[in-house]
Design a protein around this motif. Sequence first.
Motif, mmCIF file in Angstrom:
data_model
loop_
_atom_site.group_PDB
_atom_site.id
_atom_site.type_symbol
_atom_site.label_atom_id
_atom_site.label_comp_id
_atom_site.label_asym_id
_atom_site.label_seq_id
_atom_site.Cartn_x
_atom_site.Cartn_y
_atom_site.Cartn_z
ATOM 1 N N TRP A 20 -7.160 -10.190 -10.992
ATOM 2 C CA TRP A 20 -7.660 -9.279 -10.140
ATOM 3 C C TRP A 20 -7.762 -7.912 -10.551
ATOM 4 O O TRP A 20 -6.948 -7.339 -10.974
ATOM 5 C CB TRP A 20 -6.401 -9.433 -8.808
ATOM 6 C CG TRP A 20 -6.524 -10.616 -8.070
ATOM 7 C CD1 TRP A 20 -5.611 -11.768 -8.336
ATOM 8 C CD2 TRP A 20 -7.089 -10.917 -6.893
ATOM 9 N NE1 TRP A 20 -5.785 -12.670 -7.391
ATOM 10 C CE2 TRP A 20 -6.814 -12.127 -6.582
ATOM 11 C CE3 TRP A 20 -7.978 -10.122 -6.057
ATOM 12 C CZ2 TRP A 20 -7.304 -12.614 -5.261
ATOM 13 C CZ3 TRP A 20 -8.508 -10.671 -4.936
ATOM 14 C CH2 TRP A 20 -8.276 -11.919 -4.635
ATOM 15 N N PHE A 21 -8.607 -7.149 -9.980
ATOM 16 C CA PHE A 21 -8.987 -5.831 -10.325
ATOM 17 C C PHE A 21 -9.249 -4.940 -8.864
ATOM 18 O O PHE A 21 -9.321 -5.697 -7.915
ATOM 19 C CB PHE A 21 -10.193 -5.604 -11.180
ATOM 20 C CG PHE A 21 -10.151 -5.937 -12.491
ATOM 21 C CD1 PHE A 21 -10.036 -7.403 -12.933
ATOM 22 C CD2 PHE A 21 -9.873 -5.123 -13.328
ATOM 23 C CE1 PHE A 21 -10.118 -7.901 -14.215
ATOM 24 C CE2 PHE A 21 -9.797 -5.576 -14.809
ATOM 25 C CZ PHE A 21 -9.886 -6.916 -15.158
ATOM 26 N N ARG A 22 -9.020 -3.724 -8.898
ATOM 27 C CA ARG A 22 -9.330 -2.762 -7.667
ATOM 28 C C ARG A 22 -10.247 -1.517 -8.184
ATOM 29 O O ARG A 22 -10.037 -1.087 -9.244
ATOM 30 C CB ARG A 22 -8.120 -2.675 -6.880
ATOM 31 C CG ARG A 22 -7.135 -1.709 -7.852
ATOM 32 C CD ARG A 22 -5.798 -1.503 -6.986
ATOM 33 N NE ARG A 22 -4.918 -0.583 -7.595
ATOM 34 C CZ ARG A 22 -3.701 -0.379 -7.224
ATOM 35 N NH1 ARG A 22 -3.120 -1.208 -6.136
ATOM 36 N NH2 ARG A 22 -3.142 0.206 -7.959
ATOM 37 N N GLN A 23 -10.861 -1.085 -7.070
ATOM 38 C CA GLN A 23 -11.433 0.102 -7.315
ATOM 39 C C GLN A 23 -11.303 0.944 -6.305
ATOM 40 O O GLN A 23 -11.985 0.592 -5.076
ATOM 41 C CB GLN A 23 -13.030 0.009 -7.737
ATOM 42 C CG GLN A 23 -13.717 1.104 -7.989
ATOM 43 C CD GLN A 23 -15.191 0.759 -8.651
ATOM 44 O OE1 GLN A 23 -15.799 -0.290 -8.077
ATOM 45 N NE2 GLN A 23 -15.680 1.530 -9.121
ATOM 46 N N TYR B 116 -10.647 -4.727 -3.647
ATOM 47 C CA TYR B 116 -10.132 -5.630 -4.726
ATOM 48 C C TYR B 116 -10.879 -6.836 -5.001
ATOM 49 O O TYR B 116 -11.566 -7.454 -4.230
ATOM 50 C CB TYR B 116 -8.732 -6.102 -3.953
ATOM 51 C CG TYR B 116 -7.765 -5.376 -3.987
ATOM 52 C CD1 TYR B 116 -7.614 -4.366 -3.125
ATOM 53 C CD2 TYR B 116 -6.466 -5.559 -5.089
ATOM 54 C CE1 TYR B 116 -6.495 -3.408 -3.284
ATOM 55 C CE2 TYR B 116 -5.624 -4.544 -5.217
ATOM 56 C CZ TYR B 116 -5.410 -3.448 -3.992
ATOM 57 O OH TYR B 116 -4.577 -2.607 -4.204
ATOM 58 N N TYR B 117 -11.009 -7.127 -6.163
ATOM 59 C CA TYR B 117 -11.949 -8.049 -7.031
ATOM 60 C C TYR B 117 -11.356 -9.104 -7.786
ATOM 61 O O TYR B 117 -10.447 -8.769 -8.432
ATOM 62 C CB TYR B 117 -12.824 -7.326 -7.870
ATOM 63 C CG TYR B 117 -13.991 -6.209 -7.225
ATOM 64 C CD1 TYR B 117 -13.788 -5.008 -7.368
ATOM 65 C CD2 TYR B 117 -15.226 -6.602 -6.593
ATOM 66 C CE1 TYR B 117 -14.495 -4.137 -6.834
ATOM 67 C CE2 TYR B 117 -15.907 -5.807 -6.217
ATOM 68 C CZ TYR B 117 -15.587 -4.286 -6.317
ATOM 69 O OH TYR B 117 -16.417 -3.371 -5.595
ATOM 70 N N THR C 116 -13.012 -7.570 -1.796
ATOM 71 C CA THR C 116 -12.477 -7.184 -0.198
ATOM 72 C C THR C 116 -11.891 -6.028 -0.231
ATOM 73 O O THR C 116 -10.970 -5.722 -1.090
ATOM 74 C CB THR C 116 -11.527 -8.667 0.012
ATOM 75 O OG1 THR C 116 -11.200 -8.422 1.437
ATOM 76 C CG2 THR C 116 -10.442 -8.499 -0.759
ATOM 77 N N GLN C 117 -11.865 -5.443 1.276
ATOM 78 C CA GLN C 117 -11.311 -4.196 1.223
ATOM 79 C C GLN C 117 -9.838 -4.156 1.868
ATOM 80 O O GLN C 117 -9.831 -4.944 2.712
ATOM 81 C CB GLN C 117 -12.203 -3.257 2.188
ATOM 82 C CG GLN C 117 -11.665 -2.093 2.727
ATOM 83 C CD GLN C 117 -11.812 -1.001 1.713
ATOM 84 O OE1 GLN C 117 -12.837 -0.687 0.984
ATOM 85 N NE2 GLN C 117 -10.595 -0.348 1.134
ATOM 86 N N VAL C 118 -9.126 -3.414 1.029
ATOM 87 C CA VAL C 118 -7.638 -3.035 1.346
ATOM 88 C C VAL C 118 -7.551 -1.857 1.702
ATOM 89 O O VAL C 118 -7.779 -0.866 0.919
ATOM 90 C CB VAL C 118 -6.890 -3.690 0.337
ATOM 91 C CG1 VAL C 118 -5.252 -3.646 0.982
ATOM 92 C CG2 VAL C 118 -6.717 -5.286 0.189
ATOM 93 N N THR C 119 -6.876 -1.295 3.078
ATOM 94 C CA THR C 119 -6.681 0.045 3.406
ATOM 95 C C THR C 119 -5.402 0.025 3.828
ATOM 96 O O THR C 119 -4.999 -0.933 4.870
ATOM 97 C CB THR C 119 -7.897 0.509 4.419
ATOM 98 O OG1 THR C 119 -8.850 0.298 4.123
ATOM 99 C CG2 THR C 119 -7.243 1.902 4.802
ATOM 100 N N VAL C 120 -4.517 0.908 3.155
ATOM 101 C CA VAL C 120 -3.210 1.189 3.554
ATOM 102 C C VAL C 120 -2.869 2.557 4.075
ATOM 103 O O VAL C 120 -3.223 3.523 3.669
ATOM 104 C CB VAL C 120 -2.285 1.067 2.333
ATOM 105 C CG1 VAL C 120 -0.832 1.350 2.752
ATOM 106 C CG2 VAL C 120 -2.477 -0.250 1.576
ATOM 107 N N SER C 121 -2.552 2.546 5.455
ATOM 108 C CA SER C 121 -2.450 3.736 6.294
ATOM 109 C C SER C 121 -0.766 4.191 5.982
ATOM 110 O O SER C 121 -0.005 3.388 5.985
ATOM 111 C CB SER C 121 -2.922 3.464 7.453
ATOM 112 O OG SER C 121 -1.954 2.705 8.236
#
Length: 124
Positions: A36-39, A94-95, A118-123
């Motif tokens: 898993w990677f993220r950008q 996240y990829y 896939t988008q992950v958004t943490v408020s």
Amino acid sequence: QVQLAESGGGLVQAGGSLRLSCAASGRTFNAYVMGWFRQAPGLEREFVAAISRFGASTVYADSVKGRFTISRDNAKNTVYLQMNSLKPEDTAVYYCAALRGGSRWQAEDEYDSWGQGTQVTVSS
């Protein structure tokens, strides 16, 4: 190559949890190390976690160690990323990615196949 499709992203409050899934096509899923990677916006893609072909070994980025868990189910051709205690700085696309034959699990260029993300958004 294997085809990958992520799911499970969304909006969550800080401190919450999400579980990402990545489904793979084909009959050789257990031939691949999965990562898993993220950008995040404006930043380069970074390594998050990886798991060996049969799940015996895992590697994590320091920033997620103790909060995220990678796992896989080879019978379902699926890899998971359980994300707990989420922070606003975890916000990213996240990829998942598949690696066959390489040994540098944290290196983006070792991976042969990538999902769309896939988008992950943490408020906060």
